[in-house]
Design a protein around this motif. Structure first.
Motif, PDB file in Angstrom:
ATOM      1  N   HIS A  79       0.841  -1.215   0.000  1.00  0.00           N
ATOM      2  CA  HIS A  79       0.000   0.000   0.000  1.00  0.00           C
ATOM      3  C   HIS A  79       0.864   1.248   0.000  1.00  0.00           C
ATOM      4  N   HIS A  81       1.297   5.445  -2.117  1.00  0.00           N
ATOM      5  CA  HIS A  81       0.863   6.470  -3.075  1.00  0.00           C
ATOM      6  C   HIS A  81       2.166   7.128  -3.537  1.00  0.00           C
ATOM      7  N   HIS A 227      -9.223   1.872   0.851  1.00  0.00           N
ATOM      8  CA  HIS A 227      -8.920   2.159   2.263  1.00  0.00           C
ATOM      9  C   HIS A 227     -10.178   1.822   3.055  1.00  0.00           C
ATOM     10  N   HIS A 264      -5.541  -0.992   5.705  1.00  0.00           N
ATOM     11  CA  HIS A 264      -5.601  -0.545   7.109  1.00  0.00           C
ATOM     12  C   HIS A 264      -6.319  -1.525   8.041  1.00  0.00           C
ATOM     13  N   ASP A 315       2.078   2.978   3.122  1.00  0.00           N
ATOM     14  CA  ASP A 315       1.220   4.116   2.822  1.00  0.00           C
ATOM     15  C   ASP A 315       2.115   5.189   2.172  1.00  0.00           C
TER      16      ASP A 315
HETATM   17 ZN   LIG Z   1      -3.337   5.204   1.776  1.00  0.00          ZN
END
Ligand SMILES: [Zn+2]
Length: 448
Positions: A79, A81, A227, A264, A315
């Protein structure tokens, strides 16, 4: 007579033979081979075994002597970005909504493709430097990240993100479907790049559009990621908006299936854990981000005990602030024990499984995350001359508890060396430093 005519003992060909003190295979038996070698052919692992056997049995085109090192499978970041490296350290120590609304969104909406490319390049360099060879992404203009990762030699699963309200790319969610189809076809011939359907969250995408996007994932036969249950605040928002907890929204839309990847899973009940196990979804644990945003601690050991496949992700670099899987491995083990109240919970082997095999399944790429014949030759080497790795009893323990990520001295994906002894082979790291300087200036000018 002579064994030279015996074809069974003729040396086998391979492109590269890598020698190491030990190979942590992460195969089904979790074998660790000592005084080992890996033969690589056509970007795949041909054989793993003792060095003496393999050097006698192969005629390699090239050899790489990693004596004094231990080989691990390339880590898989389930996960992130990637282009959000641009926002690393721009605003810390703030509540989530203030951070998003006042610091991230106003600049994010102005980002151009050249800026996104610089962000993706920074991310690729950090992944390579810290031993990660594949990642599951979610952001805007994902073709930029796809091309950047492919040029860097990394594997990427691209997730073009959307909301039910205007995003930097789309006035509404249904404008995204065509882009997702185009992205899937644009990279269909690229062996390093795949795609996933990526609604942002259950409180930002309507139930109807969750269902519609899931149907698209089925049609394209690609993962569907979201998410979910990131914090008690998200649960409160969903209860207020729909009268349902976040996972109940997904369950009622019929989108909890083995195709689904849930990022998450912090604020979840025991009943929900059982439902996740029964439905065959994958969950991604992001301890660094959860700690920094004060979201809570995911009940990871309970998810694993229930039979849920769990991967590990960093993340984005704006909420972590690193893309370093070694740090998140250590955090996963440490906070997992506190969450369970049990020092034996979330063991080193459990965490390495999450960062390799578990994450690989989250990417829908289960042959990654192991050094095993027939699987992609994605692997990294840790320098054992690092004082913090002395002495060595158990390389799995060192990977999770003692390594910082800076001990990575070689990163390879698909048999291609991306990084070796301080040198980036597929990226211009000094040029990137210059590009980053101009990008940070560009962002600072638009920040307020
Ligand atoms: Zn995220």
């Amino acid at each position: 007579m002579s064994s030279m005519n015996d074809s069974t003992s003729a040396p086998k060909q391979c492109d590269l033979l890598v020698r190491a003190d030990a190979v942590v295979t992460q195969n089904d038996a979790r074998e660790v081979v000592q005084d080992a070698a890996v033969a690589i052919r056509d970007g795949l692992v041909a054989e793993v075994g003792g060095y003496a056997d393999l050097v006698a049995g192969y005629e390699p085109s090239a050899q790489l002597d990693m004596s004094g090192k231990v080989l691990l499978p390339g880590l898989v970041n389930a996960h992130t970005h990637l282009p959000m490296t641009l926002f690393r350290g721009i605003a810390d120590d703030l509540p989530l909504m203030e951070w998003l609304e006042n610091h991230i969104w106003p600049v994010e909406v102005q980002l151009t493709d050249p800026m996104l490319e610089i962000g993706a390049k920074i991310g690729c360099a950090e992944l390579i430097r810290t031993g990660c060879t594949a990642f599951l992404n979610g952001y805007f203009h994902e073709h930029v990240t796809g091309n950047t990762a492919s040029d860097a030699g990394l594997r990427a699963v691209l997730g073009e993100g959307f909301f039910s309200f205007p995003s930097p790319s789309f006035p509404s969610a249904d404008h995204c479907w065509e882009t997702i189809r185009r992205l899937e076809s644009e990279f269909s011939e690229n062996p390093l790049v795949r795609t996933a359907v990526t609604p942002h969250a259950a409180f930002t995408v309507s139930p109807a559009e969750l269902t519609e996007s899931y149907a698209l994932a089925c049609d394209l036969d690609i993962p569907w990621q979201i998410h979910i249950a990131e914090s008690p605040a998200e649960t409160a928002t969903c209860l207020e908006k729909y009268g349902k907890r976040p996972l109940q929204i997904l369950a009622d839309e019929g989108v909890l299936t083995p195709r689904t990847v849930l990022h998450h899973c912090v604020d979840i009940t025991d009943e929900e854990i059982e439902r996740l196990a029964d439905s065959g979804v994958c969950a991604v644990h992001c301890p660094g981000s959860n700690l920094k945003l004060c979201s809570g601690l995911s009940p990871v050991q309970r998810l694993i005990d229930a039979g849920v496949t769990v991967g590990l992700g960093t993340d984005g670099a704006s909420s972590n602030n690193q893309l370093n899987m070694f740090r998140d491995m250590a955090l996963a083990a440490l906070v997992g024990k506190i969450r369970s109240g049990d020092a034996s919970a979330v063991s080193a082997q459990t965490v390495l499984d999450m960062a390799t095999r578990g994450s690989a399944r989250c990417l829908g790429w289960p042959e990654l995350g192991r050094i095993q014949p027939g699987c992609p030759a994605d692997m990294v080497a840790l320098e054992l001359a690092s004082p913090n790795l002395m002495p060595l009893y158990n390389p799995v323990s060192h990977a999770v508890y003692a390594s910082t990520g800076m001990e990575v001295c070689m990163t390879m994906a698909a048999g291609q060396i991306l990084y070796l002894y301080g040198e980036f082979r597929t990226m211009d790291i000094h040029g990137l430093r210059e590009e980053t300087r101009s990008a940070s200036q560009w962002i600072s000018e638009r920040k307020k």
